[in-house]
Design a protein around this motif. Structure first.
Motif, PDB file in Angstrom:
ATOM      1  N   TYR A 779       0.838  -1.197   0.000  1.00  0.00           N
ATOM      2  CA  TYR A 779       0.000   0.000   0.000  1.00  0.00           C
ATOM      3  C   TYR A 779       0.872   1.247   0.000  1.00  0.00           C
ATOM      4  O   TYR A 779       1.932   1.279   0.614  1.00  0.00           O
ATOM      5  CB  TYR A 779      -0.944  -0.008   1.200  1.00  0.00           C
ATOM      6  CG  TYR A 779      -1.897  -1.167   1.141  1.00  0.00           C
ATOM      7  CD1 TYR A 779      -3.065  -1.090   0.407  1.00  0.00           C
ATOM      8  CD2 TYR A 779      -1.595  -2.368   1.785  1.00  0.00           C
ATOM      9  CE1 TYR A 779      -3.921  -2.169   0.319  1.00  0.00           C
ATOM     10  CE2 TYR A 779      -2.450  -3.446   1.696  1.00  0.00           C
ATOM     11  CZ  TYR A 779      -3.613  -3.345   0.964  1.00  0.00           C
ATOM     12  OH  TYR A 779      -4.457  -4.419   0.871  1.00  0.00           O
ATOM     13  N   GLN A 780       0.395   2.267  -0.694  1.00  0.00           N
ATOM     14  CA  GLN A 780       1.206   3.459  -0.899  1.00  0.00           C
ATOM     15  C   GLN A 780       0.627   4.693  -0.216  1.00  0.00           C
ATOM     16  O   GLN A 780       1.370   5.609   0.141  1.00  0.00           O
ATOM     17  CB  GLN A 780       1.333   3.715  -2.403  1.00  0.00           C
ATOM     18  CG  GLN A 780       2.284   4.840  -2.762  1.00  0.00           C
ATOM     19  CD  GLN A 780       2.533   4.897  -4.253  1.00  0.00           C
ATOM     20  OE1 GLN A 780       2.123   4.007  -4.988  1.00  0.00           O
ATOM     21  NE2 GLN A 780       3.201   5.937  -4.701  1.00  0.00           N
ATOM     22  N   TYR A 781      -0.693   4.723  -0.058  1.00  0.00           N
ATOM     23  CA  TYR A 781      -1.347   5.921   0.461  1.00  0.00           C
ATOM     24  C   TYR A 781      -2.057   5.688   1.790  1.00  0.00           C
ATOM     25  O   TYR A 781      -1.993   6.485   2.686  1.00  0.00           O
ATOM     26  CB  TYR A 781      -2.362   6.450  -0.558  1.00  0.00           C
ATOM     27  CG  TYR A 781      -1.722   6.809  -1.873  1.00  0.00           C
ATOM     28  CD1 TYR A 781      -1.056   8.017  -2.032  1.00  0.00           C
ATOM     29  CD2 TYR A 781      -1.749   5.926  -2.948  1.00  0.00           C
ATOM     30  CE1 TYR A 781      -0.451   8.344  -3.233  1.00  0.00           C
ATOM     31  CE2 TYR A 781      -1.143   6.245  -4.153  1.00  0.00           C
ATOM     32  CZ  TYR A 781      -0.497   7.443  -4.292  1.00  0.00           C
ATOM     33  OH  TYR A 781       0.107   7.761  -5.472  1.00  0.00           O
ATOM     34  N   TYR A 782      -2.790   4.584   1.892  1.00  0.00           N
ATOM     35  CA  TYR A 782      -3.555   4.249   3.089  1.00  0.00           C
ATOM     36  C   TYR A 782      -4.117   2.848   2.880  1.00  0.00           C
ATOM     37  O   TYR A 782      -3.810   2.187   1.884  1.00  0.00           O
ATOM     38  CB  TYR A 782      -4.656   5.264   3.365  1.00  0.00           C
ATOM     39  CG  TYR A 782      -5.559   5.627   2.191  1.00  0.00           C
ATOM     40  CD1 TYR A 782      -5.638   4.845   1.046  1.00  0.00           C
ATOM     41  CD2 TYR A 782      -6.347   6.777   2.234  1.00  0.00           C
ATOM     42  CE1 TYR A 782      -6.466   5.180  -0.004  1.00  0.00           C
ATOM     43  CE2 TYR A 782      -7.183   7.116   1.178  1.00  0.00           C
ATOM     44  CZ  TYR A 782      -7.223   6.305   0.064  1.00  0.00           C
ATOM     45  OH  TYR A 782      -8.041   6.628  -0.981  1.00  0.00           O
ATOM     46  N   TYR A 783      -4.951   2.389   3.812  1.00  0.00           N
ATOM     47  CA  TYR A 783      -5.493   1.034   3.717  1.00  0.00           C
ATOM     48  C   TYR A 783      -6.959   1.035   3.289  1.00  0.00           C
ATOM     49  O   TYR A 783      -7.674   0.067   3.532  1.00  0.00           O
ATOM     50  CB  TYR A 783      -5.370   0.326   5.067  1.00  0.00           C
ATOM     51  CG  TYR A 783      -3.944   0.039   5.471  1.00  0.00           C
ATOM     52  CD1 TYR A 783      -3.260  -1.056   4.972  1.00  0.00           C
ATOM     53  CD2 TYR A 783      -3.273   0.882   6.348  1.00  0.00           C
ATOM     54  CE1 TYR A 783      -1.955  -1.326   5.335  1.00  0.00           C
ATOM     55  CE2 TYR A 783      -1.963   0.635   6.721  1.00  0.00           C
ATOM     56  CZ  TYR A 783      -1.308  -0.470   6.211  1.00  0.00           C
ATOM     57  OH  TYR A 783      -0.011  -0.727   6.570  1.00  0.00           O
TER      58      TYR A 783
END
Length: 901
Positions: A779-783
């Motif tokens: 994940y790069q931004y959030y879940y």
């Protein structure tokens, strides 16, 4: 309230970027933070931006003023309210008006007005009686074409041809001649034009307009209604240029008929538009003509907006063009999901600024890089010198970031994405162009709208200080503007905060609680329906702020809080990744939580039964997959109060989802595990029963292997097998073989693959795919899109292979060795699948030689497979081909039979 009825398993399919599916609605896929409908002239509401429908429809029809009702209200000297006038003109029964005419009104409104109302407005009431008589017939008769694709049954609805043409024309003409009031006279003229139009007497309709409407020098609502009908008749005569011009006049001057007039215009070619532009004599007409051009051709509206600006910077329709442009930008900067670059190629941001330098420049154009002071450089030098080289992607590395590092992170949302259907490469530069235009217009226009728009564009460019300064200077009393300004100030405050700490969380609850705390749902009228309920609730400011905070916690290394902003505790069952679970557990056990943490984040710690047992099962399962049986036992000992994996089932009696009730003998995530888990598969069929797919080994030497076990008993059995396997005899060989069997059978390829990944059966799903990722955390931004992909640590097939090797070395039986080699070969196949998933083909479908290159790539994969991942199949073939085990395997395993031949 709009509802979702998709199960979690199905829902995960739609979290991928597949917008073409039937359930997708693009108008639900971004946060509408800049409210389009704040334009002052509500007659343009249908022309706001929408992808779901041809015209924007997210407003109440009564928001658009109706000039016909306004005209009648004025005619009756404002004796009636707008709603009363609408009722009298459009909804009142004809019989009620006839009773009024007789002097005996029965209708409540007419009683209030009194019998004298008719005497005062005799001509108007007589006209309304005639209009209500005609209205049911005022439809054009549908004529089926011999070449029509669709079949229509005979339509019994009334239409204009059901009336006697000559009698109707004669009656309307007499009433026209008898009428004294010019407005009422013109209304009868309108009826004459309309009746001729709907009976397809187009020439007569045109003549009626010239004879009965035009000579009366009124250009109000009746005139526009008649002009609309005239244009329709001209279209019927093939007078397209004249029809377009008259529809254009209706579009320009009418409030309530803009949408229908626009539909009636035929502007699909440049010549049609140019004809209107040539005839446009006033600035208003030119302005409106350019609006039509910009509305139809929306790839780059800026040049058209520049022309409109030169004509009138205060133009209301220029604001409509601007708000449509802002809405288009929002879809790229504020999607409801931010997808990962490496998986979906859908975001323009990556950590490698060299790859996307132009886009990074677009994003940060308004926030120049801050030059560090001399003292800051010294502090950073010593911090780096003595702080070690912490991994910036680790929780410790993330938590140790400075404010500047947090603010400079390219993954701080909002970020630019290619999130909409109609993405164009120029969209990346459009924000700069629109900001320049808006900044220029706000200096010329008196409407505060342009200042709000300019502030919002600065917000998208992450110039939060500049945005807030503009908002602070706006002076307005418009309630819609004030609400937008208030929301934008909140957005700037929260999004610009470098780090979300306890102090700031207290600030959120103190000053912005309304944006986070759930409000009770309003009672819904039982008659209220909405054709778009299927898509769920429209994304809100509250949802966006939740995403922002989830993103901030993620970038700060507080994964547990990030996860719980968008997910429930029970969602961990679908992707029980150990590090994430540990972070969620740390938050769960955190003492002295802030009010924000308690009310907003912790509320998502939902019912999973005994929470301690829930965590213990996840940890125990991971230890089992790592073949650390002693650690697994220590966790499972804490999980004996586990009530089952928290699934739901649909309760038809209660008409809602209720917790799944496990049968006493069913596997529930902890109990009722068959001893077949130590066996081997007879054939590979996950859908078959255990007795059909699996076969037991000889357990007689291991009485501690019970026919049915829970996970604690299973771990204890494995510990004993491991001790026995440390020996040098046949029993030790079998013990190692059984351990190898269990590790393989509970891997992604095994019949019992669900046992250690928090699943209730082995049916297919994302957990059982060989996902490709080089990242520990994909994940790069959030879940938020947690169910989008598998987030489980991969199987280590070497663990099973190592136990099989011990069995192979210790066994004296060729048959047993053959069976063990086949199991080793199966585990080795798993290693190949992992390799293949991490090395997908990079051949583009658009490549003219796609087929040739794909075949070459597959050939290369086959070569690697045979050279590196067929070790034990080769040994089985060369050394044990004559064994009964090998012969039986050739009959049950088609691939092995193919390999042997």
């Amino acid at each position: 309230m709009k509802k979702y009825f998709l199960s979690l398993a199905v829902l995960s399919l739609f979290y991928t970027k597949s917008n073409a599916c039937a359930w997708s609605d693009p108008d639900y896929e971004y946060f509408n933070l800049f409210t389009q409908s704040i334009i002052k002239d509500k007659s343009y509401l249908p022309f706001l931006h929408s992808y779901s429908t041809r015209f924007y429809s997210d407003f109440k029809p009564n928001q658009i003023p109706d000039e016909n009702i306004d005209s009648w209200k004025k005619f009756f000297n404002n004796q009636l309210s707008y709603s009363e006038t609408d009722y009298l003109v459009n909804k009142m029964n004809i019989n009620d008006l006839n009773e009024l005419k007789k002097g005996n009104p029965n209708n409540a409104l007419l009683k209030k007005l009194g019998a004298g109302f008719y005497q005062k407005y005799r001509e108007a009431i007589d006209y309304l009686i005639e209009a209500k008589y005609l209205e049911p017939y005022m439809k054009i008769n549908y004529v089926e074409s011999p070449d029509s694709f669709y079949y229509r049954e005979n339509n019994t609805d009334k239409n204009a041809t059901n009336l006697d043409y000559n009698k109707t024309i004669s009656a309307l003409t007499s009433l026209y001649n008898a009428a004294k009031n010019p407005e009422i006279k013109q209304r009868y003229g309108y009826q004459l034009v309309r009746f001729n139009h709907y009976t397809r007497n187009y020439d007569a309709a045109v003549q009626a307009f010239k004879t009965y409407v035009a000579p009366i020098r009124l250009k109000g609502a009746p005139y526009l209604m008649a002009l609309d009908q005239l244009a329709g008749a001209q279209r019927g005569l093939g007078m397209n240029s004249e029809a377009n011009w008259n529809f254009f006049q209706v579009f320009k001057d009418s409030k309530s008929r803009k949408e229908s007039a626009f539909v009636s215009m035929k502007l699909s070619d440049t010549a049609s538009f140019n004809n209107i532009l040539k005839r446009a004599g006033t600035n208003d007409e030119k302005d409106m003509a350019y609006f039509l051009l910009g509305y139809e051709d929306f790839n780059n509206p800026i040049p058209t907006m520049e022309k409109m600006f030169e004509i009138n910077p205060d133009s209301e329709i220029l604001k409509v063009m601007a708000v449509r442009s802002i809405n288009e930008l929002e879809r790229s900067y504020l999607p409801i999901y931010y997808y990962n670059n490496d998986d979906h190629n859908s975001t323009a941001q990556t950590n490698n600024s060299n790859k996307n330098s132009d886009q990074n420049k677009t994003q940060t154009a308004a926030e120049p890089k801050k030059e560090l002071s001399f003292w800051q450089k010294i502090v950073r030098f010593f911090k780096n010198l003595f702080g070690g080289s912490k991994d910036k992607n680790s929780p410790e590395g993330k938590a140790d970031q400075s404010d500047d590092e947090l603010l400079d992170n390219p993954n701080r949302i909002p970020v630019f994405t290619q999130n909409n259907y109609y993405y164009d490469e120029k969209t990346k530069d459009f924000l700069d162009d629109l900001e320049k235009f808006t900044s220029k217009t706000k200096e010329k226009s008196k409407d505060e709208y342009w200042q709000i728009a300019d502030a919002y564009l600065k917000f998208l460019k992450k110039d939060y200080k500049g945005s807030t300064e503009i908002l602070e200077d706006i002076k307005t009393t418009n309630p819609e503007y004030l609400e937008e300004i208030k929301r934008m100030k909140v957005l700037n405050d929260i999004v610009s905060q470098p780090k979300i700490d306890a102090e700031y969380e207290d600030h959120l609850m103190k000053d912005y609680a309304e944006y986070f705390v759930d409000k009770p749902e309003p009672k819904k009228d039982s008659t209220e329906t909405n054709e778009y309920d299927y898509y769920g609730e429209v994304p809100s400011t509250k949802d966006f702020l939740k995403d922002v905070l989830a993103n901030r916690y993620f970038l700060q290394g507080e994964d547990g809080k990030s996860f719980l902003m968008n997910n429930k505790l029970s969602d961990l069952q679908y992707n029980p990744n150990s590090s994430l679970v540990k972070s969620v557990e740390d938050f769960y056990r955190k003492p002295n939580k802030t009010q924000f943490e308690q009310q907003i984040i912790a509320k998502n710690i939902n019912d999973v039964g005994n929470i301690d047992a829930f965590f213990a099962v996840i940890y125990g399962d991971r230890a089992m997959r790592q073949a650390d049986f002693e650690k697994a036992k220590s966790y499972y000992a804490k999980a004996q109060n586990f009530s089952g994996i928290p699934r739901t089932e649909w309760n038809y009696d209660e008409k809602k989802a209720t917790p799944l009730q496990y049968a006493a003998t069913s596997y529930n995530g902890f109990s009722n595990i068959s001893d077949l888990v130590f066996g081997h598969n007879v054939w590979e069929s996950y859908q078959s029963t255990p007795d059909e797919s699996m076969e037991k080994e000889d357990y007689s030497a291991f009485p501690f292997i019970k026919p049915t076990m829970n996970k604690l008993e299973l771990a204890e059995a494995l510990i004993q097998l491991k001790k026995i396997g440390a020996g040098k005899d046949e029993k030790s060989a079998t013990a190692n073989q059984l351990i190898g069997n269990l590790l393989y059978n509970t891997s992604i390829l095994g019949y019992y693959r669900e046992l250690f990944v928090m699943d209730i059966d082995n049916t297919n799903g994302g957990k059982y795919d060989f996902w490709s990722t080089d990242k520990k955390n994909p994940y790069q931004y959030y879940y938020k899109n947690f169910l989008d992909r598998s987030y489980i640590e991969p199987d280590n097939f070497d663990l099973a292979i190592n136990y099989y090797k011990k069995a192979l070395d210790l066994s004296m039986s060729k048959e047993q060795k053959a069976r063990v080699l086949f199991q080793m070969a199966s585990a080795e196949q798993g290693k190949y699948y992992q390799y293949e998933a991490k090395n997908p083909s990079k051949v583009d479908y658009s490549d003219p030689k796609w087929s040739e290159k794909s075949d070459a790539y597959q050939k290369q994969l086959d070569q690697i497979k045979n050279q590196k991942y067929r070790t034990y199949f080769a040994m089985l073939k060369t050394q044990y081909a004559e064994t009964e085990t090998a012969k039986n395997l050739m009959g049950s395993c088609s691939y092995f039979s193919y390999f042997m031949k």
